[in-house]
Write a protein that holds these residues in place. Structure first.
Motif, short mmCIF file in Angstrom:
data_model
loop_
_atom_site.label_atom_id
_atom_site.label_comp_id
_atom_site.label_asym_id
_atom_site.label_seq_id
_atom_site.Cartn_x
_atom_site.Cartn_y
_atom_site.Cartn_z
N LYS A 83 -14.92 37.89 33.37
CA LYS A 83 -15.43 38.52 34.56
C LYS A 83 -15.05 37.67 35.94
O LYS A 83 -14.65 36.82 35.78
CB LYS A 83 -16.89 38.78 34.39
CG LYS A 83 -17.66 37.28 34.77
CD LYS A 83 -19.22 37.30 34.62
CE LYS A 83 -19.98 36.03 35.04
NZ LYS A 83 -19.85 35.09 33.95
N SER A 84 -15.24 38.56 36.96
CA SER A 84 -14.70 37.89 38.24
C SER A 84 -15.83 38.06 39.14
O SER A 84 -16.98 38.98 38.95
CB SER A 84 -13.50 38.60 38.80
OG SER A 84 -13.80 39.93 38.88
N LEU A 85 -15.92 37.80 40.36
CA LEU A 85 -16.65 37.80 41.51
C LEU A 85 -17.20 39.17 41.77
O LEU A 85 -16.16 39.93 42.03
CB LEU A 85 -16.40 37.08 42.51
CG LEU A 85 -16.70 35.47 42.28
CD1 LEU A 85 -16.14 34.68 43.77
CD2 LEU A 85 -17.84 34.86 41.99
N PRO A 86 -18.36 39.68 41.90
CA PRO A 86 -18.74 41.17 42.21
C PRO A 86 -18.50 41.12 43.89
O PRO A 86 -18.59 40.32 44.65
CB PRO A 86 -20.14 41.50 41.90
CG PRO A 86 -20.62 40.01 42.10
CD PRO A 86 -19.57 39.03 41.60
N VAL A 87 -18.14 42.42 44.11
CA VAL A 87 -18.01 42.79 45.65
C VAL A 87 -18.96 43.77 45.82
O VAL A 87 -19.21 44.79 45.50
CB VAL A 87 -16.55 43.61 46.07
CG1 VAL A 87 -16.53 44.02 47.35
CG2 VAL A 87 -15.57 42.70 45.54
N VAL A 88 -20.16 43.35 46.77
CA VAL A 88 -21.29 44.12 47.03
C VAL A 88 -21.64 44.39 48.34
O VAL A 88 -20.99 43.64 49.13
CB VAL A 88 -22.41 43.19 46.36
CG1 VAL A 88 -22.48 42.92 44.81
CG2 VAL A 88 -22.62 41.99 47.19
N VAL A 89 -22.34 45.57 48.55
CA VAL A 89 -22.81 45.89 50.08
C VAL A 89 -24.27 46.01 49.95
O VAL A 89 -24.86 46.35 48.66
CB VAL A 89 -21.98 46.96 50.48
CG1 VAL A 89 -20.56 46.64 50.63
CG2 VAL A 89 -22.22 48.21 49.56
N SER A 90 -24.91 45.90 50.91
CA SER A 90 -26.37 46.35 50.87
C SER A 90 -26.68 47.73 51.16
O SER A 90 -25.82 48.82 51.50
CB SER A 90 -27.01 45.72 52.12
OG SER A 90 -26.75 46.41 53.51
N LYS A 91 -28.01 48.24 50.82
CA LYS A 91 -28.25 49.56 50.75
C LYS A 91 -28.16 50.27 52.12
O LYS A 91 -27.76 51.51 52.39
CB LYS A 91 -29.61 49.91 50.27
CG LYS A 91 -30.65 49.17 50.81
CD LYS A 91 -32.19 49.21 50.22
CE LYS A 91 -33.22 48.40 51.27
NZ LYS A 91 -34.53 49.00 50.72
N ASN A 92 -28.13 49.47 53.28
CA ASN A 92 -28.08 49.94 54.50
C ASN A 92 -26.66 50.13 55.10
O ASN A 92 -26.46 50.52 56.27
CB ASN A 92 -28.93 49.14 55.53
CG ASN A 92 -30.60 49.14 55.22
OD1 ASN A 92 -30.82 50.11 54.73
ND2 ASN A 92 -31.01 47.92 55.25
N THR A 93 -25.57 49.59 54.41
CA THR A 93 -24.19 49.82 54.66
C THR A 93 -23.80 51.30 54.82
O THR A 93 -24.30 52.08 54.20
CB THR A 93 -23.45 49.07 53.78
OG1 THR A 93 -23.84 47.79 53.40
CG2 THR A 93 -21.91 49.11 54.02
N THR A 94 -23.15 51.44 55.77
CA THR A 94 -22.45 52.90 56.23
C THR A 94 -21.33 53.04 55.18
O THR A 94 -20.57 52.00 54.70
CB THR A 94 -21.96 52.86 57.43
OG1 THR A 94 -20.94 52.19 58.08
CG2 THR A 94 -23.26 52.91 58.58
N ILE A 95 -20.81 54.52 54.98
CA ILE A 95 -19.96 54.74 54.12
C ILE A 95 -18.68 54.11 54.77
O ILE A 95 -17.82 53.56 54.14
CB ILE A 95 -19.76 56.28 54.14
CG1 ILE A 95 -20.72 56.92 53.26
CG2 ILE A 95 -18.18 56.71 53.54
CD1 ILE A 95 -20.92 58.35 53.12
N TYR A 96 -18.42 54.20 56.12
CA TYR A 96 -17.31 53.41 56.77
C TYR A 96 -17.30 52.34 56.65
O TYR A 96 -16.11 51.62 56.13
CB TYR A 96 -17.30 53.66 58.49
CG TYR A 96 -16.20 53.01 58.94
CD1 TYR A 96 -15.15 53.75 59.21
CD2 TYR A 96 -16.54 51.79 59.68
CE1 TYR A 96 -13.98 52.99 59.96
CE2 TYR A 96 -15.39 51.07 60.24
CZ TYR A 96 -14.12 51.99 60.49
OH TYR A 96 -13.30 51.08 61.09
#
Length: 205
Positions: A83-96
């Motif tokens: 496994k490698s490090l995950p790439v995450v964003v928050s629920k408030n992140t925009t599609i852009y």
């Protein structure tokens, strides 16, 4: 070098290809009295390990330069090892912003989290669909296009490489979040992708 012991079905597939190459997946399935879909994970594993070579519109060939792997099986290789490090964003992140993150991190899938808990997955395909739907991607949150639980396919650190490959092939996805489950919530601790798997196999063999 890690040595591999194939399942009985995989051994049968190898022998069939040796005797009948080139042979299509449909023909292999027919000889085993199975459906093509049932064989997909096995054919994918054998191709990724370079035991078989697949040529579009021609069929499968046996790779005569491949080694004969014995002893340990794919079931012995754990997700924790690749496994490698995950790439995450928050629920408030925009599609852009999600698209920018995907580009900067050079990944095809990112995970949406709420205080570290997995709530969604976004792929390049999801972003493409959103761009065709109109609207300003800078105003639309990722929650509109992400895949939500319980449709998220994931794995755990103690699962095998074989199981991860099966999940990726059967669900036609490029990446799995690696999670820890606690109180029915999924905490993201890593990712395993086709690239992870191919690089691991290449380095090991």
């Amino acid at each position: 070098m890690i040595e591999i012991e194939f399942s009985e079905r995989q051994k049968q597939i190898i022998e069939i290809v040796k005797k009948n190459e080139p042979i299509t997946g449909e023909s292999i399935a027919s000889l085993l009295n199975l459906t093509r879909g049932t064989l997909r994970p096995d054919l994918a594993i054998l191709t990724m390990l370079n035991i078989l070579e697949a040529k579009p519109k021609i069929g499968y060939f046996y790779n005569k330069d491949s080694s004969e792997y014995k002893n340990n099986s794919l079931k012995m290789i754990k997700i924790d090892n690749i496994k490698s490090l995950p790439v995450v964003v928050s629920k408030n992140t925009t599609i852009y912003d999600a698209a920018v993150t995907m580009f900067v991190e050079n990944v095809g899938t990112i995970f949406v989290v709420d205080e570290g808990i997995l709530i969604g997955v976004i792929s390049r395909k999801d972003l493409l669909k959103s761009s065709l739907g109109g609207g300003n991607p800078g105003d639309i949150p990722v929650g509109v296009v992400m895949t939500r639980a319980p449709k998220i396919v994931y794995c755990k650190s103690n699962e095998s490489l074989e199981e991860a490959i099966r999940k990726i092939v059967e669900n036609e996805i490029d990446c799995l979040p690696v999670v820890e489950e606690k109180n029915k919530e999924l905490k993201v601790i890593g990712r395993v992708s086709k690239t992870n798997i191919i690089n691991y196999i290449y380095d090991s063999f």
